[in-house]
Write a protein that holds these residues in place. Sequence first.
Motif, PDB file in Angstrom:
ATOM      1  N   PHE A  31       0.615  -1.209   0.094  1.00  0.00           N
ATOM      2  CA  PHE A  31       0.006  -0.008  -0.039  1.00  0.00           C
ATOM      3  C   PHE A  31       0.894   1.179  -0.009  1.00  0.00           C
ATOM      4  CE2 PHE A  31      -2.930  -3.284   1.655  1.00  0.00           C
ATOM      5  CZ  PHE A  31      -3.918  -3.002   0.898  1.00  0.00           C
ATOM      6  N   LEU A  32       2.202   1.087   0.756  1.00  0.00           N
ATOM      7  CA  LEU A  32       3.002   2.447   0.591  1.00  0.00           C
ATOM      8  C   LEU A  32       4.373   1.926   0.085  1.00  0.00           C
ATOM      9  CD1 LEU A  32       1.947   2.976   4.315  1.00  0.00           C
ATOM     10  CD2 LEU A  32       1.257   4.245   2.473  1.00  0.00           C
ATOM     11  N   PRO A  33       4.333   1.888  -1.434  1.00  0.00           N
ATOM     12  CA  PRO A  33       5.514   1.363  -2.047  1.00  0.00           C
ATOM     13  C   PRO A  33       6.797   2.064  -1.847  1.00  0.00           C
ATOM     14  CG  PRO A  33       4.082   1.947  -3.714  1.00  0.00           C
ATOM     15  CD  PRO A  33       3.329   1.999  -2.383  1.00  0.00           C
ATOM     16  N   HIS A  34       6.726   3.528  -1.605  1.00  0.00           N
ATOM     17  CA  HIS A  34       7.867   4.427  -1.928  1.00  0.00           C
ATOM     18  C   HIS A  34       8.058   5.036  -0.354  1.00  0.00           C
ATOM     19  CE1 HIS A  34       7.543   4.297  -6.036  1.00  0.00           C
ATOM     20  NE2 HIS A  34       6.158   4.597  -5.913  1.00  0.00           N
ATOM     21  N   PRO A  36      10.291   4.754   3.041  1.00  0.00           N
ATOM     22  CA  PRO A  36      11.312   4.068   3.630  1.00  0.00           C
ATOM     23  C   PRO A  36      11.067   3.088   4.502  1.00  0.00           C
ATOM     24  CG  PRO A  36      11.363   6.561   4.023  1.00  0.00           C
ATOM     25  CD  PRO A  36      10.045   6.104   3.328  1.00  0.00           C
ATOM     26  N   SER A  37      12.145   2.015   4.792  1.00  0.00           N
ATOM     27  CA  SER A  37      12.063   1.016   5.694  1.00  0.00           C
ATOM     28  C   SER A  37      12.017   1.526   7.211  1.00  0.00           C
ATOM     29  CB  SER A  37      13.247  -0.087   5.376  1.00  0.00           C
ATOM     30  OG  SER A  37      14.438   0.818   5.559  1.00  0.00           O
ATOM     31  N   GLU A  38      12.891   2.760   7.464  1.00  0.00           N
ATOM     32  CA  GLU A  38      12.489   3.128   8.841  1.00  0.00           C
ATOM     33  C   GLU A  38      11.181   3.493   9.180  1.00  0.00           C
ATOM     34  OE1 GLU A  38      14.614   4.653   6.625  1.00  0.00           O
ATOM     35  OE2 GLU A  38      16.341   3.626   7.051  1.00  0.00           O
ATOM     36  N   THR A  39      10.504   4.016   8.138  1.00  0.00           N
ATOM     37  CA  THR A  39       8.999   4.434   8.513  1.00  0.00           C
ATOM     38  C   THR A  39       8.128   3.177   8.426  1.00  0.00           C
ATOM     39  OG1 THR A  39       9.204   6.453   7.244  1.00  0.00           O
ATOM     40  CG2 THR A  39       6.977   5.807   7.547  1.00  0.00           C
ATOM     41  N   LEU A  40       8.481   2.106   7.642  1.00  0.00           N
ATOM     42  CA  LEU A  40       7.591   0.817   7.724  1.00  0.00           C
ATOM     43  C   LEU A  40       8.000   0.192   9.123  1.00  0.00           C
ATOM     44  CD1 LEU A  40       8.219  -0.713   4.224  1.00  0.00           C
ATOM     45  CD2 LEU A  40       6.436   0.593   5.147  1.00  0.00           C
ATOM     46  N   SER A  41       9.203   0.352   9.666  1.00  0.00           N
ATOM     47  CA  SER A  41       9.481  -0.323  10.869  1.00  0.00           C
ATOM     48  C   SER A  41       8.839   0.540  12.213  1.00  0.00           C
ATOM     49  CB  SER A  41      11.045  -0.072  11.156  1.00  0.00           C
ATOM     50  OG  SER A  41      11.434  -0.738  12.402  1.00  0.00           O
ATOM     51  N   ALA A  42       8.763   1.760  12.031  1.00  0.00           N
ATOM     52  CA  ALA A  42       7.744   2.475  12.901  1.00  0.00           C
ATOM     53  C   ALA A  42       6.400   2.158  12.865  1.00  0.00           C
ATOM     54  CB  ALA A  42       8.027   3.925  12.525  1.00  0.00           C
ATOM     55  N   LEU A  43       6.004   1.971  11.662  1.00  0.00           N
ATOM     56  CA  LEU A  43       4.475   1.676  11.495  1.00  0.00           C
ATOM     57  C   LEU A  43       4.153   0.177  12.095  1.00  0.00           C
ATOM     58  CD1 LEU A  43       3.582   3.038   7.757  1.00  0.00           C
ATOM     59  CD2 LEU A  43       2.588   3.912  10.070  1.00  0.00           C
ATOM     60  N   HIS A  44       5.379  -0.630  11.980  1.00  0.00           N
ATOM     61  CA  HIS A  44       5.192  -1.905  12.479  1.00  0.00           C
ATOM     62  C   HIS A  44       5.043  -2.032  14.059  1.00  0.00           C
ATOM     63  CE1 HIS A  44       7.196  -5.810  13.753  1.00  0.00           C
ATOM     64  NE2 HIS A  44       5.969  -6.330  13.252  1.00  0.00           N
TER      65      HIS A  44
END
Length: 136
Positions: A31-34, A36-44
Amino acid sequence: MVWAAVIFTFSTDTFSANHTQGIIFGILHTFLPHVPSETLSALHDFIRKCGHFGEYFIFGLLLFRALRAPGTGWQLRWACLAILIAALYASSDEIHQIFVPSRGASIWDALLDTVGASAAQLALWAANRNRPREAP
């Protein structure tokens, strides 16, 4: 109580951050392909904390329902007892996680769990505050 068993299951290795990261990252990346992995980690991390809150919100509702039976309405003593039981269960759940290799105990998680159960009591109070009291 079945929900207590569900909570216990969520405290096992299967639902550790290491195991949920791949699934949640995959969904978020779709859903959010662009992002950064740091943001994905925070969302996780945020999603996992919402899980703590949500599972204990439900637990708080179920405890209240069990404690008030066969009564109706809302009473402070039922709410306080439901919060106390949820807090004790949250603490025992965190102690259990000490013995799970991929998990760790966190007083902050136990506090968040207790906040979830407390929020359930506030929601129940709000839902019942305008209902007429039953005669003793």
